[in-house]
Scaffold this active site. Sequence first.
Site, PDB file in Angstrom:
ATOM      1  N   GLU A 105      -0.482  29.013 -46.692  1.00  0.00           N
ATOM      2  CA  GLU A 105      -0.871  28.773 -48.093  1.00  0.00           C
ATOM      3  C   GLU A 105      -0.751  30.063 -48.914  1.00  0.00           C
ATOM      4  O   GLU A 105      -1.704  30.508 -49.579  1.00  0.00           O
ATOM      5  CB  GLU A 105      -2.280  28.159 -48.189  1.00  0.00           C
ATOM      6  CG  GLU A 105      -2.335  26.785 -47.539  1.00  0.00           C
ATOM      7  CD  GLU A 105      -3.528  25.909 -47.901  1.00  0.00           C
ATOM      8  OE1 GLU A 105      -4.474  26.397 -48.528  1.00  0.00           O
ATOM      9  OE2 GLU A 105      -3.477  24.709 -47.563  1.00  0.00           O
TER      10      GLU A 105
ATOM     11  N   GLU B 179      -0.708  20.755 -42.251  1.00  0.00           N
ATOM     12  CA  GLU B 179      -2.106  20.438 -42.589  1.00  0.00           C
ATOM     13  C   GLU B 179      -2.124  19.142 -43.372  1.00  0.00           C
ATOM     14  O   GLU B 179      -1.480  19.039 -44.421  1.00  0.00           O
ATOM     15  CB  GLU B 179      -2.754  21.552 -43.423  1.00  0.00           C
ATOM     16  CG  GLU B 179      -3.148  22.759 -42.607  1.00  0.00           C
ATOM     17  CD  GLU B 179      -3.958  23.772 -43.396  1.00  0.00           C
ATOM     18  OE1 GLU B 179      -4.766  23.369 -44.264  1.00  0.00           O
ATOM     19  OE2 GLU B 179      -3.776  24.970 -43.137  1.00  0.00           O
TER      20      GLU B 179
ATOM     21  N   GLN C 138      -8.824  18.831 -38.765  1.00  0.00           N
ATOM     22  CA  GLN C 138      -8.544  19.731 -37.678  1.00  0.00           C
ATOM     23  C   GLN C 138      -9.033  19.094 -36.378  1.00  0.00           C
ATOM     24  O   GLN C 138      -9.798  18.141 -36.428  1.00  0.00           O
ATOM     25  CB  GLN C 138      -9.230  21.056 -37.904  1.00  0.00           C
ATOM     26  CG  GLN C 138      -8.755  21.774 -39.178  1.00  0.00           C
ATOM     27  CD  GLN C 138      -9.238  23.221 -39.264  1.00  0.00           C
ATOM     28  OE1 GLN C 138      -9.827  23.766 -38.359  1.00  0.00           O
ATOM     29  NE2 GLN C 138      -8.989  23.834 -40.423  1.00  0.00           N
TER      30      GLN C 138
ATOM     31  N   TYR D 178      -3.835  16.895 -48.528  1.00  0.00           N
ATOM     32  CA  TYR D 178      -5.099  16.299 -48.093  1.00  0.00           C
ATOM     33  C   TYR D 178      -5.416  15.061 -48.930  1.00  0.00           C
ATOM     34  O   TYR D 178      -5.094  15.000 -50.118  1.00  0.00           O
ATOM     35  CB  TYR D 178      -6.244  17.313 -48.231  1.00  0.00           C
ATOM     36  CG  TYR D 178      -6.209  18.371 -47.148  1.00  0.00           C
ATOM     37  CD1 TYR D 178      -6.698  18.098 -45.879  1.00  0.00           C
ATOM     38  CD2 TYR D 178      -5.684  19.642 -47.390  1.00  0.00           C
ATOM     39  CE1 TYR D 178      -6.677  19.062 -44.872  1.00  0.00           C
ATOM     40  CE2 TYR D 178      -5.661  20.619 -46.385  1.00  0.00           C
ATOM     41  CZ  TYR D 178      -6.160  20.312 -45.128  1.00  0.00           C
ATOM     42  OH  TYR D 178      -6.135  21.260 -44.137  1.00  0.00           O
TER      43      TYR D 178
HETATM   44  O1  AHR Z   1      -8.066  23.039 -43.184  1.00  0.00           O
HETATM   45  C1  AHR Z   1      -8.939  23.742 -43.998  1.00  0.00           C
HETATM   46  C2  AHR Z   1      -8.224  24.667 -44.960  1.00  0.00           C
HETATM   47  O2  AHR Z   1      -7.450  23.919 -45.838  1.00  0.00           O
HETATM   48  C3  AHR Z   1      -7.243  25.637 -44.367  1.00  0.00           C
HETATM   49  O3  AHR Z   1      -7.838  26.787 -43.894  1.00  0.00           O
HETATM   50  C4  AHR Z   1      -6.339  25.943 -45.511  1.00  0.00           C
HETATM   51  O4  AHR Z   1      -5.048  26.289 -45.105  1.00  0.00           O
HETATM   52  C5  AHR Z   1      -6.395  24.685 -46.352  1.00  0.00           C
HETATM   53  O5  AHR Z   1      -6.628  24.954 -47.671  1.00  0.00           O
END
Ligand code: AHR
Length: 516
Positions: free
Chosen positions: A197, A320, A369, A263
Amino acid sequence: MKKITLTLATFLLTAAAAIAQTVTTNSLVIHADQGKFTISKNIYGQFSEHLGHCIYEGIWVEPDSPIPNTRGIRNDVVEALKKIKVPVLRWPGGCFADEYHWKDGIGPRDKRPSLINTHWGGVVENNHFGTHEFMDLCDQLGCDAYICGNVGSGSVQEMMEWVEYMTSAADSPMANLRRQNGQNDPWKVKFFGVGNESWGCGGNMTPEFYSDQFRRYNTFVKNYDANSVYRIACGANGADYHWTETLMQDVGRRMNGISLHYYTLPSGDWSKKGSATQFEENEWFATLRRSEEMDTLIQRHSEIMDKTDPQKRIGLMVDEWGAWYDVEPGTNPGFLYQQNSLRDALVAGITLNIFNQHCDRVKMANIAQMINVLQSMILTDKEKMIVTPTYYVYQMFVPHHDATFLPAELNCEDYELNGQKIPALSASSSVDSTGAIHVTLCNLNPTSSASLTCTIQGASPKTASGQVLTASAMNAHNTFQDPNAVRPEPFTAVKIVNGGFTATLSPKSVVAIELK
Ligand code: AHR
């Protein structure tokens, strides 16, 4: 009496009509003779960061812990993860990666420095879980290592030396330091990320600046001996197509893969995302709709990549992704601890089906995660451990690992709520090396069953069996008191018909079917 009978009859008729209305009709055509691309097992990858209780307590408990462990790594967790065949594990972050200095995490543990994890909860990081412990974990899981290097606050020399430390067999300073710390043979590091990121927590860079940084750092990520590193550049934040465009131009084939982070937030609002378990149908719908956006993101990033890489040599690595809710009440906001319900199983099923469909371009994905953080596989509470609905989806999708993707056309009804519509079903299919066909399906609609007729072109399976993951409530979830509230059951509502199959998918369910 008569009145009661009439009322009852009316009630039964109404109920029958309601039931009839809540079954939708859908069709799927699978082209078993047109398989071309392999679904990389790495699409089923995981991510573990020094964040909350992912590493400490979730994985690492120290060798002298009363919790059964092997060299400090929890046995119960490893045993559970082996069942989902984790193919690759990303570490040490996330945002933590760009603050991580690997030399703090080697050598005798009692001599390692303690620091503050400024990004996640401001807690003490004692560095007891470092490179050797991570490699031991990968070894115990039987998975490949995906290390994310520090571009944000680390030097080129530091990154170069880490790669030498891990992978060189030479009589060289870093390889000798590794030997001194008890590891004679070099490890294999298959995947290496050059920063995380970098547009945000990894340094707030522009894509132009990061491209130059990538070129510089990557020059010193060497291939030692037999280890050939697959180099992954930091990619876009969701729909930042300019980022991908710039990296494809400025970095091009110097990278083997480019990442993508996306996300799913029920509300779409970072300041109030929504609860993991306290939600109504509108949030169920919004969450699944936002999960489906992964398809558009992959398509559009891929189109950009196609312009300079039509042969799809550069992988899109969704390293991610997952559902992100408000933390569980009473927990440290910096630990990102959230429950995991049947809704998460649908998020996982929908997203994994999308990745399978794009397996010509998507070469890896790492759900965020693995343990105790965001959309995790496992939750622990000291010595206790439970697996989540998402874990079960990963287990049900194992047959897709390294199988050949089978193209298919799905015609399905919409799931409508408050004037908005999304497709009610999601599907993907593959054929494995034994010729068995696997179809994974999701019924997003929480109130209607879906009857599905599937035609298979180019194969005529004789038997069908499967598993279904569902529950009576949308927010059903496993707890330490009730660890089996959501778990897969045998799926019996499937039968072979004319070389294809028919199936009835329960409302809000994930189904995996095996055809032989
Ligand atoms: O997964 C949590 C966080 O989300 C990670 O550390 C980051 O890369 C993202 O913003």
